[in-house]
Design a protein around this motif. Structure first.
Motif, mmCIF file in Angstrom:
data_model
loop_
_atom_site.group_PDB
_atom_site.id
_atom_site.type_symbol
_atom_site.label_atom_id
_atom_site.label_comp_id
_atom_site.label_asym_id
_atom_site.label_seq_id
_atom_site.Cartn_x
_atom_site.Cartn_y
_atom_site.Cartn_z
ATOM 1 N N ASP A 244 0.897 -1.366 0.161
ATOM 2 C CA ASP A 244 -0.069 -0.038 -0.039
ATOM 3 C C ASP A 244 1.022 1.197 -0.016
ATOM 4 O OD1 ASP A 244 -2.440 -1.080 -0.238
ATOM 5 O OD2 ASP A 244 -2.595 -1.365 1.989
ATOM 6 N N TYR A 245 1.992 1.076 0.767
ATOM 7 C CA TYR A 245 2.775 2.365 0.704
ATOM 8 C C TYR A 245 3.563 2.751 -0.435
ATOM 9 C CZ TYR A 245 2.910 3.394 5.799
ATOM 10 O OH TYR A 245 2.478 4.129 6.979
ATOM 11 N N ILE A 246 3.713 1.596 -1.183
ATOM 12 C CA ILE A 246 4.609 1.959 -2.714
ATOM 13 C C ILE A 246 3.465 2.143 -3.639
ATOM 14 C CG2 ILE A 246 5.739 0.713 -4.518
ATOM 15 C CD1 ILE A 246 6.653 -1.247 -2.430
ATOM 16 N N ILE A 247 2.213 1.691 -3.501
ATOM 17 C CA ILE A 247 1.148 1.816 -4.498
ATOM 18 C C ILE A 247 0.635 3.550 -4.313
ATOM 19 C CG2 ILE A 247 -1.024 1.446 -5.252
ATOM 20 C CD1 ILE A 247 -0.614 -1.656 -4.768
ATOM 21 N N PHE A 248 0.411 3.851 -2.992
ATOM 22 C CA PHE A 248 0.007 5.166 -2.786
ATOM 23 C C PHE A 248 1.017 6.192 -3.043
ATOM 24 C CE2 PHE A 248 -3.543 2.934 0.010
ATOM 25 C CZ PHE A 248 -4.523 3.409 -1.090
ATOM 26 N N ALA A 249 2.002 5.942 -2.391
ATOM 27 C CA ALA A 249 2.904 7.188 -2.260
ATOM 28 C C ALA A 249 4.466 6.872 -3.453
ATOM 29 C CB ALA A 249 3.746 7.446 -0.838
ATOM 30 N N GLY A 250 4.474 6.113 -3.892
ATOM 31 C CA GLY A 250 5.457 5.536 -4.993
ATOM 32 C C GLY A 250 6.896 6.328 -4.805
ATOM 33 N N ALA A 251 7.033 7.220 -5.699
ATOM 34 C CA ALA A 251 8.659 7.844 -5.578
ATOM 35 C C ALA A 251 8.694 8.630 -4.011
ATOM 36 C CB ALA A 251 8.634 8.843 -6.674
ATOM 37 N N GLU A 252 7.664 9.167 -3.795
ATOM 38 C CA GLU A 252 7.904 10.049 -2.510
ATOM 39 C C GLU A 252 8.206 8.984 -1.320
ATOM 40 O OE1 GLU A 252 5.392 12.936 0.602
ATOM 41 O OE2 GLU A 252 4.434 11.768 -0.942
ATOM 42 N N PHE A 253 7.591 7.782 -1.299
ATOM 43 C CA PHE A 253 8.002 6.958 -0.317
ATOM 44 C C PHE A 253 9.234 6.280 -0.513
ATOM 45 C CE2 PHE A 253 8.219 2.143 0.674
ATOM 46 C CZ PHE A 253 8.111 2.340 1.915
ATOM 47 N N LEU A 254 9.546 6.089 -1.578
ATOM 48 C CA LEU A 254 11.057 5.477 -1.824
ATOM 49 C C LEU A 254 11.957 6.497 -1.575
ATOM 50 C CD1 LEU A 254 10.472 3.613 -5.009
ATOM 51 C CD2 LEU A 254 10.680 2.587 -2.579
ATOM 52 N N ASN A 255 11.694 7.986 -1.946
ATOM 53 C CA ASN A 255 12.873 8.986 -1.556
ATOM 54 C C ASN A 255 13.082 9.144 -0.155
ATOM 55 O OD1 ASN A 255 13.065 9.579 -4.233
ATOM 56 N ND2 ASN A 255 11.446 11.076 -4.396
ATOM 57 N N ARG A 256 11.804 8.811 0.602
ATOM 58 C CA ARG A 256 12.161 9.003 2.172
ATOM 59 C C ARG A 256 12.421 7.367 2.869
ATOM 60 N NH1 ARG A 256 7.325 11.809 5.084
ATOM 61 N NH2 ARG A 256 8.394 11.333 6.886
ATOM 62 N N HIS A 257 12.058 6.334 2.463
ATOM 63 C CA HIS A 257 12.283 5.262 3.187
ATOM 64 C C HIS A 257 12.863 4.101 2.203
ATOM 65 C CE1 HIS A 257 9.751 7.128 6.158
ATOM 66 N NE2 HIS A 257 8.827 7.043 5.272
ATOM 67 N N ALA A 258 13.552 4.461 1.243
ATOM 68 C CA ALA A 258 14.269 3.307 0.545
ATOM 69 C C ALA A 258 15.183 2.515 1.287
ATOM 70 C CB ALA A 258 15.114 3.999 -0.901
ATOM 71 N N SER A 259 16.081 3.309 2.207
ATOM 72 C CA SER A 259 17.011 2.406 2.789
ATOM 73 C C SER A 259 16.387 1.718 3.872
ATOM 74 C CB SER A 259 17.918 3.536 3.361
ATOM 75 O OG SER A 259 17.360 4.221 4.414
ATOM 76 N N SER A 260 15.210 2.023 4.665
ATOM 77 C CA SER A 260 14.528 1.351 5.554
ATOM 78 C C SER A 260 13.900 0.114 4.735
ATOM 79 C CB SER A 260 13.413 2.089 6.199
ATOM 80 O OG SER A 260 14.051 3.053 6.879
ATOM 81 N N LEU A 261 13.317 0.359 3.726
ATOM 82 C CA LEU A 261 12.583 -0.685 2.892
ATOM 83 C C LEU A 261 13.680 -1.913 2.417
ATOM 84 C CD1 LEU A 261 10.306 -1.967 1.531
ATOM 85 C CD2 LEU A 261 10.573 -0.436 -0.565
ATOM 86 N N ALA A 262 14.894 -1.435 2.172
ATOM 87 C CA ALA A 262 16.050 -2.266 1.614
ATOM 88 C C ALA A 262 16.062 -2.997 2.863
ATOM 89 C CB ALA A 262 17.139 -1.409 0.968
ATOM 90 N N LYS A 263 16.547 -2.696 4.087
ATOM 91 C CA LYS A 263 16.786 -3.415 5.241
ATOM 92 C C LYS A 263 15.932 -4.196 5.609
ATOM 93 C CE LYS A 263 18.201 -2.302 9.893
ATOM 94 N NZ LYS A 263 18.403 -1.219 11.048
#
Length: 293
Positions: A244-263
């Motif tokens: 849901d985070y990826i679908i709703f926020a896309g690039a904004e989500f990845l810009n803020r939380h990409a490292s946390s998501l990868a972890k």
């Protein structure tokens, strides 16, 4: 054989549906419904609803609680139509709010919450005009239930139905829901052992019915990383939340939380079973779609 059906031992007039029925008849109605004597069909549903709503306003607390249980059965198990019951919602909820003020016992409070919850679920988006009253009620209940984890678990379940019933209009309750949610998903919260599971489910429901992601919801993602670092007990719900985070926020989500998501994904891949790994594939697929643009 159902109440009021041909050949039934009881006639409608015996059950106190008409104005002025005695309390003994009213209690008899409750006992019959609680005993689940046959289906309540067709034209019988409306007079049953009227009688129970009247009993929900009785001076006797025991009568009101019995009516509450019966209404839960009527709405939840008898497939009562929206037309049969929605007109009673304001009276029903007002009576529930008043009754809750008088109760002390946990089981009795849960009965009231169950009725409110099942009636919200049944009414769907038709609860929107009453959202403020329900929001105020849940806020008050949450504040008064501090230290009562079992009651707060029931409240979290009711809030999940509230958010789901509001649908894409659910942001109107965010001022109440999001602080409660934040407390429940914080693993440093003293009550997290009791509240975490239902809080994560509320989180999933909030995202699923959000028309868009407000900044506060976007800020919550690190809580999921902390939850998953401790255990994978909530893996399936967590994957739904990530999607849901990826679908709703896309690039904004990845810009803020990409490292946390990868972890987080690295932790999942390195520690779960093959079945768990397969469950991450939808996340990878959504990520690929987002990164294409």
């Amino acid at each position: 054989m159902g109440i009021g059906q041909s050949g039934s031992k009881f006639a409608i007039s015996d059950l106190g549906f008409v104005s002025g029925g005695s309390k003994r008849r009213d209690l008899g109605l409750n006992q019959l419904i609680l005993a689940e004597i046959g289906p309540i069909k067709g034209d019988i549903r409306r007079p049953v609803s009227c009688a129970l709503i009247r009993l929900l306003q009785d001076p006797d607390v025991a009568v009101r609680l019995a009516s509450c249980r019966s209404l839960c059965f009527l709405i939840g198990d008898c497939n009562v139509s929206e037309e049969d019951f929605n007109e009673f919602l304001p009276t029903c909820w007002s009576a529930c709010f008043r009754l809750m003020e008088e109760l002390q016992e946990f089981d009795s409070k849960v009965q009231i919450l169950n009725l409110i919850s099942v009636s919200m679920e049944h009414a769907g988006e038709k609860i929107v005009p009453f959202a403020k009253h329900l929001t105020d009620f849940f806020q008050k209940m949450w504040e008064e239930s501090t230290g009562e984890s079992l009651l707060q678990i029931q409240l979290l379940a009711a809030l999940r139905n509230f958010v789901g019933s509001l649908g894409y209009q659910s942001p109107i309750c965010y001022d109440m829901v999001l602080p409660i949610l934040q407390k429940g998903i914080d693993i440093n919260n003293p009550d997290e052992l009791n509240l975490l599971e239902d809080s994560v489910l509320l989180w999933e429901a909030t995202l699923a019915h959000a028309p868009s992601l407000v900044p506060q919801l976007l800020d919550f993602f690190p809580y999921l990383v902390a939850i998953m670092e401790r255990s994978f007990d909530h893996l399936q719900v967590a994957i739904s939340i990530i999607e849901d985070y990826i679908i709703f926020a896309g690039a904004e989500f990845l810009n803020r939380h990409a490292s946390s998501l990868a972890k987080l994904l690295d932790g999942i891949i390195g520690n779960v079973s093959d079945k768990g790994l397969l469950s991450t594939l939808p996340i990878i697929d959504v990520l690929v779609q987002v990164l294409k643009f």
